[in-house]
Design an enzyme around this catalytic site. Structure first.
Site, PDB file in Angstrom:
ATOM      1  N   SER A   1     -35.471  19.209 -33.595  1.00 21.24           N
ATOM      2  CA  SER A   1     -34.490  19.929 -34.419  1.00 21.24           C
ATOM      3  C   SER A   1     -35.097  21.300 -34.675  1.00 21.24           C
ATOM      4  O   SER A   1     -36.312  21.486 -34.496  1.00 21.24           O
ATOM      5  CB  SER A   1     -34.305  19.201 -35.759  1.00 21.24           C
ATOM      6  OG  SER A   1     -33.640  20.025 -36.702  1.00 21.24           O
TER       7      SER A   1
ATOM      8  N   TYR B   1     -37.272  15.384 -44.077  1.00 28.49           N
ATOM      9  CA  TYR B   1     -36.741  15.500 -42.715  1.00 28.49           C
ATOM     10  C   TYR B   1     -37.547  16.496 -41.886  1.00 28.49           C
ATOM     11  O   TYR B   1     -37.938  16.200 -40.754  1.00 28.49           O
ATOM     12  CB  TYR B   1     -35.273  15.922 -42.780  1.00 28.49           C
ATOM     13  CG  TYR B   1     -34.598  16.045 -41.433  1.00 28.49           C
ATOM     14  CD1 TYR B   1     -34.411  14.921 -40.624  1.00 28.49           C
ATOM     15  CD2 TYR B   1     -34.141  17.280 -40.965  1.00 28.49           C
ATOM     16  CE1 TYR B   1     -33.791  15.029 -39.379  1.00 28.49           C
ATOM     17  CE2 TYR B   1     -33.520  17.391 -39.733  1.00 28.49           C
ATOM     18  CZ  TYR B   1     -33.346  16.267 -38.935  1.00 28.49           C
ATOM     19  OH  TYR B   1     -32.733  16.383 -37.708  1.00 28.49           O
TER      20      TYR B   1
HETATM   21  N1  NAP Z   1     -26.479  16.918 -36.115  1.00 31.07           N
HETATM   22  C1  NAP Z   1     -27.376  17.889 -36.278  1.00 31.07           C
HETATM   23  O1  NAP Z   1     -27.095  18.933 -36.885  1.00 31.07           O
HETATM   24  C2  NAP Z   1     -28.761  17.730 -35.679  1.00 31.07           C
HETATM   25  C3  NAP Z   1     -29.540  18.876 -35.555  1.00 31.07           C
HETATM   26  C4  NAP Z   1     -30.822  18.758 -35.029  1.00 31.07           C
HETATM   27  C5  NAP Z   1     -31.295  17.531 -34.616  1.00 31.07           C
HETATM   28  N2  NAP Z   1     -30.514  16.421 -34.756  1.00 31.07           N
HETATM   29  C6  NAP Z   1     -31.083  15.145 -34.309  1.00 31.07           C
HETATM   30  O2  NAP Z   1     -30.260  14.587 -33.307  1.00 31.07           O
HETATM   31  C7  NAP Z   1     -30.453  13.175 -33.258  1.00 31.07           C
HETATM   32  C8  NAP Z   1     -29.095  12.493 -33.222  1.00 31.07           C
HETATM   33  O3  NAP Z   1     -28.411  12.763 -34.439  1.00 31.07           O
HETATM   34  P1  NAP Z   1     -26.829  13.005 -34.507  1.00 31.07           P
HETATM   35  O4  NAP Z   1     -26.611  14.352 -35.031  1.00 31.07           O
HETATM   36  O5  NAP Z   1     -26.170  12.607 -33.239  1.00 31.07           O
HETATM   37  O6  NAP Z   1     -26.473  11.973 -35.709  1.00 31.07           O
HETATM   38  P2  NAP Z   1     -25.492  10.704 -35.784  1.00 31.07           P
HETATM   39  O7  NAP Z   1     -24.128  11.061 -35.307  1.00 31.07           O
HETATM   40  O8  NAP Z   1     -25.644  10.204 -37.186  1.00 31.07           O
HETATM   41  O9  NAP Z   1     -26.157   9.663 -34.757  1.00 31.07           O
HETATM   42  C9  NAP Z   1     -27.410   9.083 -35.019  1.00 31.07           C
HETATM   43  C10 NAP Z   1     -27.667   7.945 -34.052  1.00 31.07           C
HETATM   44  O10 NAP Z   1     -28.959   7.404 -34.346  1.00 31.07           O
HETATM   45  C11 NAP Z   1     -28.844   6.007 -34.436  1.00 31.07           C
HETATM   46  N3  NAP Z   1     -29.851   5.428 -35.311  1.00 31.07           N
HETATM   47  C12 NAP Z   1     -30.144   5.736 -36.595  1.00 31.07           C
HETATM   48  N4  NAP Z   1     -31.084   4.910 -37.065  1.00 31.07           N
HETATM   49  C13 NAP Z   1     -31.388   4.063 -36.052  1.00 31.07           C
HETATM   50  C14 NAP Z   1     -32.271   2.956 -35.915  1.00 31.07           C
HETATM   51  N5  NAP Z   1     -33.045   2.539 -36.951  1.00 31.07           N
HETATM   52  N6  NAP Z   1     -32.332   2.307 -34.735  1.00 31.07           N
HETATM   53  C15 NAP Z   1     -31.577   2.696 -33.695  1.00 31.07           C
HETATM   54  N7  NAP Z   1     -30.699   3.718 -33.751  1.00 31.07           N
HETATM   55  C16 NAP Z   1     -30.617   4.386 -34.932  1.00 31.07           C
HETATM   56  C17 NAP Z   1     -27.435   5.752 -34.948  1.00 31.07           C
HETATM   57  O11 NAP Z   1     -27.000   4.454 -34.517  1.00 31.07           O
HETATM   58  P3  NAP Z   1     -26.830   3.169 -35.446  1.00 31.07           P
HETATM   59  O12 NAP Z   1     -26.539   3.645 -36.835  1.00 31.07           O
HETATM   60  O13 NAP Z   1     -25.668   2.434 -34.802  1.00 31.07           O
HETATM   61  O14 NAP Z   1     -28.114   2.426 -35.313  1.00 31.07           O
HETATM   62  C18 NAP Z   1     -26.663   6.830 -34.195  1.00 31.07           C
HETATM   63  O15 NAP Z   1     -26.299   6.352 -32.914  1.00 31.07           O
HETATM   64  C19 NAP Z   1     -31.316  12.829 -34.480  1.00 31.07           C
HETATM   65  O16 NAP Z   1     -32.658  12.680 -34.063  1.00 31.07           O
HETATM   66  C20 NAP Z   1     -31.177  14.063 -35.366  1.00 31.07           C
HETATM   67  O17 NAP Z   1     -32.291  14.225 -36.215  1.00 31.07           O
HETATM   68  C21 NAP Z   1     -29.252  16.487 -35.272  1.00 31.07           C
END
Ligand code: NAP
Length: 257
Positions: free
Chosen positions: A128, A141
């Site tokens: 991130s 975070y």
């Molecule tokens: N959105 C942003 O602005 C942003 C920016 C920078 C980086 N990121 C990073 O991108 C990645 C994906 O996030 P996203 O934005 O796509 O969020 P999201 O829509 O909330 O998706 C998160 C995913 O992670 C899974 N997850 C969470 N806890 C888990 C666990 N204990 N075991 C297995 N799977 C788990 C969730 O699946 P389940 O709940 O079904 O397990 C879901 O599929 C993360 O690492 C986040 O930190 C996001």
């Protein structure tokens, strides 16, 4: 693909399946994974990256079915809360660290023997802009994502000489379920994060994941930092004010990724 049931992981699973990869999709929510599997041909397997036994079962099943792993995308992750350090709850930090750091470490360690069987392997960690920026209330975070960056860089040193590429992708504000999770289902608070801004989409990041894993096996893209144009820093976002004409009233305010 860890965290393939929503957001970036789901979008990337769809893209990689279209590009010809046999995708193994892991997450906790099986109903969503089953839908993804039916639509893309991905294999859906239960995975909780906070649970060592779940990781072992997930990787053992991949070994049984496929014998090797070509690409591991460590995408599962979350932010919880936005409390200053003085008021932060242990539980939020534990959940973030167990998921974002220990989960990524254990997945990598468990998959490495299978990655070593591939002619050319690749580990893609989703960091991130929080991997190198900080903002008020974000320490749990940002510290976890700083750790991801450190693990990524160390892996590249430790795997030097092996045909295994190591990449970190560092997105800024991307509209997924991320903010809904951070604010524990508070839709209004989550919507406020994206107010007056065109954020990145999950598919924007999936596109980059597809790009980095489809370069030649000698090409290691170390890191990709990508943000919406309106986001100069995690805490500095240029917003169109409601009702303002194009080019009209704008304002800057805090945000996060
Ligand atoms: N959105 C942003 O602005 C942003 C920016 C920078 C980086 N990121 C990073 O991108 C990645 C994906 O996030 P996203 O934005 O796509 O969020 P999201 O829509 O909330 O998706 C998160 C995913 O992670 C899974 N997850 C969470 N806890 C888990 C666990 N204990 N075991 C297995 N799977 C788990 C969730 O699946 P389940 O709940 O079904 O397990 C879901 O599929 C993360 O690492 C986040 O930190 C996001």
């Amino acid at each position: 693909m860890t965290g393939a049931s929503a957001g970036i992981g789901e979008a990337a699973a769809r893209r990689l399946a279209r590009a010809g990869f046999q995708v193994v999709a892991g997450a906790r929510r099986q109903d969503r994974l089953q839908r993804l599997a039916a639509e893309t041909g991905a294999v859906a397997l239960q995975l909780d990256v906070r649970d060592g036994a779940s990781i072992e079962g997930f990787v053992a099943e991949i070994e049984r079915r496929f014998g090797q792993v070509d690409v591991l995308v460590n995408n599962a992750g979350l932010a919880l809360g936005l409390s200053p350090i003085a008021e932060t709850a242990d539980g939020d930090w534990i959940a973030m660290w167990e998921t974002n750091v220990l989960g990524l470490l254990r997945m990598t360690r468990a998959c490495l023997p299978l990655i070593r069987r591939a002619r050319s392997g690749h580990i893609v960690n989703i960091g991130s802009i929080a991997s190198f920026e900080n903002y008020v209330g974000g320490a749990g975070y940002t510290a976890s994502k700083h750790a991801v960056r450190s693990i990524t860089k160390t892996l590249r040193l430790e795997l030097n000489g092996e045909p295994i590429r190591v990449t970190e992708i560092d997105p800024g504000m991307t509209e997924t379920e991320f903010s809904l999770v951070r604010f524990r289902g508070d839709q209004a608070r989550a919507a406020e994060v994206y107010r007056g801004v065109e954020p990145l989409t999950a598919d924007d990041i999936a596109d980059i994941i597809e790009f980095v894993v489809t370069r030649g096996p000698h090409v290691n893209i170390d890191e990709v930092i990508v943000r919406p144009i309106a986001q100069a820093a995690s805490f500095m976002v240029h917003r169109r004010e409601a009702g303002a004409a194009e080019g009209g009233a704008t304002g800057r305010s805090g945000s996060r990724a």
